[in-house]
Design an enzyme around this catalytic site. Sequence first.
Site, PDB file in Angstrom:
ATOM      1  N   GLU A  99       0.842  -1.201   0.000  1.00  0.00           N
ATOM      2  CA  GLU A  99       0.000   0.000   0.000  1.00  0.00           C
ATOM      3  C   GLU A  99       0.875   1.247   0.000  1.00  0.00           C
ATOM      4  O   GLU A  99       1.968   1.243   0.568  1.00  0.00           O
ATOM      5  CB  GLU A  99      -0.886   0.016   1.254  1.00  0.00           C
ATOM      6  CG  GLU A  99      -2.327  -0.334   1.004  1.00  0.00           C
ATOM      7  CD  GLU A  99      -3.109   0.711   0.212  1.00  0.00           C
ATOM      8  OE1 GLU A  99      -2.531   1.442  -0.616  1.00  0.00           O
ATOM      9  OE2 GLU A  99      -4.331   0.787   0.411  1.00  0.00           O
ATOM     10  N   ASP A 100       0.377   2.308  -0.606  1.00  0.00           N
ATOM     11  CA  ASP A 100       1.110   3.577  -0.573  1.00  0.00           C
ATOM     12  C   ASP A 100       1.016   4.215   0.808  1.00  0.00           C
ATOM     13  O   ASP A 100       2.014   4.578   1.406  1.00  0.00           O
ATOM     14  CB  ASP A 100       0.590   4.530  -1.665  1.00  0.00           C
ATOM     15  CG  ASP A 100      -0.929   4.718  -1.637  1.00  0.00           C
ATOM     16  OD1 ASP A 100      -1.624   4.052  -0.837  1.00  0.00           O
ATOM     17  OD2 ASP A 100      -1.430   5.541  -2.424  1.00  0.00           O
ATOM     18  N   ASP A 103      -4.178   5.661   5.853  1.00  0.00           N
ATOM     19  CA  ASP A 103      -4.666   6.923   6.393  1.00  0.00           C
ATOM     20  C   ASP A 103      -5.750   6.596   7.427  1.00  0.00           C
ATOM     21  O   ASP A 103      -5.449   6.337   8.586  1.00  0.00           O
ATOM     22  CB  ASP A 103      -5.180   7.745   5.205  1.00  0.00           C
ATOM     23  CG  ASP A 103      -5.574   9.167   5.565  1.00  0.00           C
ATOM     24  OD1 ASP A 103      -5.461   9.536   6.729  1.00  0.00           O
ATOM     25  OD2 ASP A 103      -6.008   9.905   4.663  1.00  0.00           O
ATOM     26  N   PHE A 152      -1.279  16.262   3.911  1.00  0.00           N
ATOM     27  CA  PHE A 152      -1.600  15.543   2.681  1.00  0.00           C
ATOM     28  C   PHE A 152      -0.330  15.438   1.851  1.00  0.00           C
ATOM     29  O   PHE A 152       0.274  16.444   1.486  1.00  0.00           O
ATOM     30  CB  PHE A 152      -2.698  16.256   1.893  1.00  0.00           C
ATOM     31  CG  PHE A 152      -3.278  15.385   0.824  1.00  0.00           C
ATOM     32  CD1 PHE A 152      -4.264  14.458   1.126  1.00  0.00           C
ATOM     33  CD2 PHE A 152      -2.808  15.454  -0.476  1.00  0.00           C
ATOM     34  CE1 PHE A 152      -4.783  13.614   0.141  1.00  0.00           C
ATOM     35  CE2 PHE A 152      -3.321  14.616  -1.462  1.00  0.00           C
ATOM     36  CZ  PHE A 152      -4.318  13.699  -1.145  1.00  0.00           C
ATOM     37  N   ARG A 165       2.171  12.051  -9.190  1.00  0.00           N
ATOM     38  CA  ARG A 165       2.563  10.655  -8.953  1.00  0.00           C
ATOM     39  C   ARG A 165       4.013  10.406  -9.383  1.00  0.00           C
ATOM     40  O   ARG A 165       4.678   9.516  -8.874  1.00  0.00           O
ATOM     41  CB  ARG A 165       1.653   9.695  -9.726  1.00  0.00           C
ATOM     42  CG  ARG A 165       0.213   9.653  -9.224  1.00  0.00           C
ATOM     43  CD  ARG A 165      -0.501   8.436  -9.800  1.00  0.00           C
ATOM     44  NE  ARG A 165      -1.944   8.533  -9.709  1.00  0.00           N
ATOM     45  CZ  ARG A 165      -2.664   8.177  -8.639  1.00  0.00           C
ATOM     46  NH1 ARG A 165      -2.063   7.712  -7.573  1.00  0.00           N
ATOM     47  NH2 ARG A 165      -3.974   8.282  -8.645  1.00  0.00           N
TER      48      ARG A 165
HETATM   49  P1  IMP Z   1      -7.546   5.224   3.796  1.00  0.00           P
HETATM   50  O1  IMP Z   1      -8.060   6.529   4.382  1.00  0.00           O
HETATM   51  O2  IMP Z   1      -6.576   4.565   4.750  1.00  0.00           O
HETATM   52  O3  IMP Z   1      -8.684   4.335   3.406  1.00  0.00           O
HETATM   53  O4  IMP Z   1      -6.724   5.617   2.509  1.00  0.00           O
HETATM   54  C1  IMP Z   1      -7.155   5.314   1.217  1.00  0.00           C
HETATM   55  C2  IMP Z   1      -6.276   5.854   0.140  1.00  0.00           C
HETATM   56  O5  IMP Z   1      -6.380   7.271   0.122  1.00  0.00           O
HETATM   57  C3  IMP Z   1      -4.791   5.604   0.227  1.00  0.00           C
HETATM   58  O6  IMP Z   1      -4.421   4.326  -0.221  1.00  0.00           O
HETATM   59  C4  IMP Z   1      -4.273   6.684  -0.704  1.00  0.00           C
HETATM   60  O7  IMP Z   1      -4.342   6.250  -2.047  1.00  0.00           O
HETATM   61  C5  IMP Z   1      -5.221   7.818  -0.432  1.00  0.00           C
HETATM   62  N1  IMP Z   1      -4.621   8.779   0.525  1.00  0.00           N
HETATM   63  C6  IMP Z   1      -4.789   8.877   1.846  1.00  0.00           C
HETATM   64  N2  IMP Z   1      -4.058   9.878   2.381  1.00  0.00           N
HETATM   65  C7  IMP Z   1      -3.376  10.413   1.340  1.00  0.00           C
HETATM   66  C8  IMP Z   1      -2.418  11.490   1.222  1.00  0.00           C
HETATM   67  O8  IMP Z   1      -1.987  12.153   2.187  1.00  0.00           O
HETATM   68  N3  IMP Z   1      -1.969  11.739  -0.038  1.00  0.00           N
HETATM   69  C9  IMP Z   1      -2.378  11.056  -1.143  1.00  0.00           C
HETATM   70  N4  IMP Z   1      -3.248  10.051  -1.073  1.00  0.00           N
HETATM   71  C10 IMP Z   1      -3.753   9.731   0.154  1.00  0.00           C
HETATM   72 MG    MG Z   2      -3.784   3.464  -2.031  1.00  0.00          MG
END
Ligand code: IMP
Ligand code: MG
Length: 182
Positions: A99-100, A103, A152, A165
């Site tokens: 995973e990147d 969040d 962010f 990206r």
């Molecule tokens: P989640 O909130 O953990 O479900 O995150 C879902 C997705 O939101 C991540 O896999 C990212 O692709 C994107 N995301 C969350 N926070 C960031 C950020 O700070 N920058 C860019 N993408 C984000």
């Molecule tokens: Mg992601």
Amino acid sequence: MPTSERIEVLFSEEQIKRRVTELGREIARDYQGRELVLLCVLKGSYVFGADLARAIDLPLRVEFLGVRSYGDRTQSTGAVQITQDLTAPVAGHDVLVVEDIVDTGLTLSFLLDMLRARRPSSLKVCALLHKPSQQIREVPIDYLGFTVGDVFVVGYGLDHAERYRNLRYVGVVGTTAGTCAP
Ligand code: IMP
Ligand code: MG
């Protein structure tokens, strides 16, 4: 949308390279003698996944899972749409989800539930970034690159409205208007 946005470097190309090399070594040690399925979550982890795969000195298979989160970023519901599924079953395989960023944890939590139902012999997570301040759902991160604060971030696969990206580093977007002295 501002025309000129300033990106502040948070993790440099060098820092990322060093950390990815360390993660690759750790993963190779842990999975010694087993055949790994590296499951990259699109789109955000395509850059990290490509570098990580080359840092792991083991026979491995690469799979991609395309996901799209419903709702806007400020009101994540955790409902995730699969836009591209795996090309082969993972039952009986050692799966490492790449995973990147974790969040809220809602996306990963959904994915792990979905993948568990497919009966892999093991299921672990490698995330480049973790943003603990936003976490709603507790998810296990077995291998982690870096922890970030409540900002962010973009670059190295991560986007803001599909831009950035291709940056070689991870940075924070700021507008040039009135944010810094000349
Ligand atoms: P989640 O909130 O953990 O479900 O995150 C879902 C997705 O939101 C991540 O896999 C990212 O692709 C994107 N995301 C969350 N926070 C960031 C950020 O700070 N920058 C860019 N993408 C984000
Ligand atoms: Mg992601």
